[in-house]
Design a protein around this motif. Sequence first.
Motif, mmCIF file in Angstrom:
data_model
loop_
_atom_site.group_PDB
_atom_site.id
_atom_site.type_symbol
_atom_site.label_atom_id
_atom_site.label_comp_id
_atom_site.label_asym_id
_atom_site.label_seq_id
_atom_site.Cartn_x
_atom_site.Cartn_y
_atom_site.Cartn_z
ATOM 1 N N VAL A 5 0.843 -1.194 0.000
ATOM 2 C CA VAL A 5 0.000 0.000 0.000
ATOM 3 C C VAL A 5 0.878 1.243 0.000
ATOM 4 O O VAL A 5 1.580 1.520 0.972
ATOM 5 N N GLU A 6 0.806 1.985 -1.101
ATOM 6 C CA GLU A 6 1.603 3.204 -1.238
ATOM 7 C C GLU A 6 0.851 4.415 -0.695
ATOM 8 O O GLU A 6 -0.393 4.458 -0.725
ATOM 9 N N SER A 7 1.605 5.389 -0.232
ATOM 10 C CA SER A 7 1.037 6.649 0.231
ATOM 11 C C SER A 7 2.079 7.740 0.085
ATOM 12 O O SER A 7 3.251 7.458 -0.187
ATOM 13 N N GLY A 8 1.638 8.986 0.254
ATOM 14 C CA GLY A 8 2.566 10.103 0.236
ATOM 15 C C GLY A 8 2.561 10.928 -1.035
ATOM 16 O O GLY A 8 3.247 11.955 -1.113
ATOM 17 N N GLY A 9 1.818 10.495 -2.032
ATOM 18 C CA GLY A 9 1.747 11.271 -3.266
ATOM 19 C C GLY A 9 0.919 12.532 -3.096
ATOM 20 O O GLY A 9 0.331 12.768 -2.037
ATOM 21 N N GLY A 10 0.891 13.339 -4.145
ATOM 22 C CA GLY A 10 0.104 14.562 -4.095
ATOM 23 C C GLY A 10 0.536 15.535 -5.156
ATOM 24 O O GLY A 10 1.293 15.193 -6.077
ATOM 25 N N LEU A 11 0.059 16.762 -5.011
ATOM 26 C CA LEU A 11 0.393 17.843 -5.928
ATOM 27 C C LEU A 11 1.506 18.688 -5.313
ATOM 28 O O LEU A 11 1.398 19.119 -4.162
ATOM 29 N N VAL A 12 2.547 18.917 -6.078
ATOM 30 C CA VAL A 12 3.686 19.689 -5.585
ATOM 31 C C VAL A 12 4.189 20.593 -6.703
ATOM 32 O O VAL A 12 4.071 20.248 -7.888
ATOM 33 N N GLN A 13 4.731 21.728 -6.328
ATOM 34 C CA GLN A 13 5.280 22.648 -7.322
ATOM 35 C C GLN A 13 6.647 22.181 -7.800
ATOM 36 O O GLN A 13 7.348 21.457 -7.072
ATOM 37 N N PRO A 14 7.052 22.577 -8.992
ATOM 38 C CA PRO A 14 8.408 22.236 -9.460
ATOM 39 C C PRO A 14 9.458 22.678 -8.445
ATOM 40 O O PRO A 14 9.378 23.782 -7.893
ATOM 41 N N GLY A 15 10.419 21.787 -8.214
ATOM 42 C CA GLY A 15 11.448 22.054 -7.219
ATOM 43 C C GLY A 15 11.099 21.554 -5.833
ATOM 44 O O GLY A 15 11.949 21.564 -4.941
ATOM 45 N N GLY A 16 9.873 21.095 -5.659
ATOM 46 C CA GLY A 16 9.421 20.615 -4.357
ATOM 47 C C GLY A 16 9.827 19.182 -4.072
ATOM 48 O O GLY A 16 10.516 18.537 -4.878
ATOM 49 N N SER A 17 9.380 18.704 -2.916
ATOM 50 C CA SER A 17 9.748 17.368 -2.455
ATOM 51 C C SER A 17 8.520 16.600 -1.980
ATOM 52 O O SER A 17 7.530 17.198 -1.540
ATOM 53 N N LEU A 18 8.616 15.297 -2.086
ATOM 54 C CA LEU A 18 7.627 14.380 -1.529
ATOM 55 C C LEU A 18 8.343 13.146 -1.015
ATOM 56 O O LEU A 18 9.400 12.772 -1.538
ATOM 57 N N ARG A 19 7.753 12.514 -0.031
ATOM 58 C CA ARG A 19 8.280 11.239 0.458
ATOM 59 C C ARG A 19 7.190 10.190 0.318
ATOM 60 O O ARG A 19 6.149 10.281 0.983
ATOM 61 N N LEU A 20 7.456 9.205 -0.520
ATOM 62 C CA LEU A 20 6.511 8.115 -0.720
ATOM 63 C C LEU A 20 6.817 6.978 0.243
ATOM 64 O O LEU A 20 7.982 6.714 0.565
ATOM 65 N N SER A 21 5.764 6.299 0.669
ATOM 66 C CA SER A 21 5.905 5.119 1.516
ATOM 67 C C SER A 21 5.170 3.957 0.878
ATOM 68 O O SER A 21 4.178 4.148 0.175
ATOM 69 N N CYS A 22 5.655 2.767 1.155
ATOM 70 C CA CYS A 22 5.016 1.541 0.681
ATOM 71 C C CYS A 22 4.983 0.569 1.854
ATOM 72 O O CYS A 22 6.030 0.042 2.246
ATOM 73 N N ALA A 23 3.805 0.363 2.414
ATOM 74 C CA ALA A 23 3.643 -0.531 3.554
ATOM 75 C C ALA A 23 3.344 -1.941 3.070
ATOM 76 O O ALA A 23 2.382 -2.150 2.323
ATOM 77 N N ALA A 24 4.162 -2.888 3.498
ATOM 78 C CA ALA A 24 4.039 -4.271 3.048
ATOM 79 C C ALA A 24 3.472 -5.157 4.148
ATOM 80 O O ALA A 24 3.766 -4.960 5.340
ATOM 81 N N SER A 25 2.691 -6.145 3.739
ATOM 82 C CA SER A 25 2.172 -7.135 4.684
ATOM 83 C C SER A 25 1.866 -8.424 3.946
ATOM 84 O O SER A 25 1.712 -8.425 2.719
ATOM 85 N N GLY A 26 1.814 -9.519 4.686
ATOM 86 C CA GLY A 26 1.448 -10.805 4.110
ATOM 87 C C GLY A 26 2.605 -11.601 3.536
ATOM 88 O O GLY A 26 2.390 -12.694 3.001
#
Length: 118
Positions: A5-26
């Motif tokens: 399950v991924e999370s952390g995406g969104g709308l960001v301006q050029p030059g900006g930052s985001l941190r994506l996460s991927c939660a694993a199970s099973g």
Amino acid sequence: EVQLVESGGGLVQPGGSLRLSCAASGFDFRNYDMQWVRQAPGKGPEYVSSIDEGGVNVLYAEFVKGRFTISRDDARNTLYLQMDSLQPEDTALYYCTTKPYSRYFGWRGLGTQVTVSS
């Protein structure tokens, strides 16, 4: 049941930052190499980055070198992608998979949308 399950995406301006996460199970996350893949509208899947099961060896696509950092926390069963200096061409659906991955082997999440726009 295996889940990524991924999370952390969104709308960001050029030059900006985001941190994506991927939660694993099973499944035993710590024993798998993992990777991030992205797919922009109208284009095929594109490899972004990967990390081995020990978290020692990391690889990046040429177009993200120096801007993105992949990491993992095996205690939390979570894969990360720190994305800095984002550009409009980074706009895509980002998803994590086990590595290797194909339609017949491995697992993938549904993805998180990243949009870079002013």
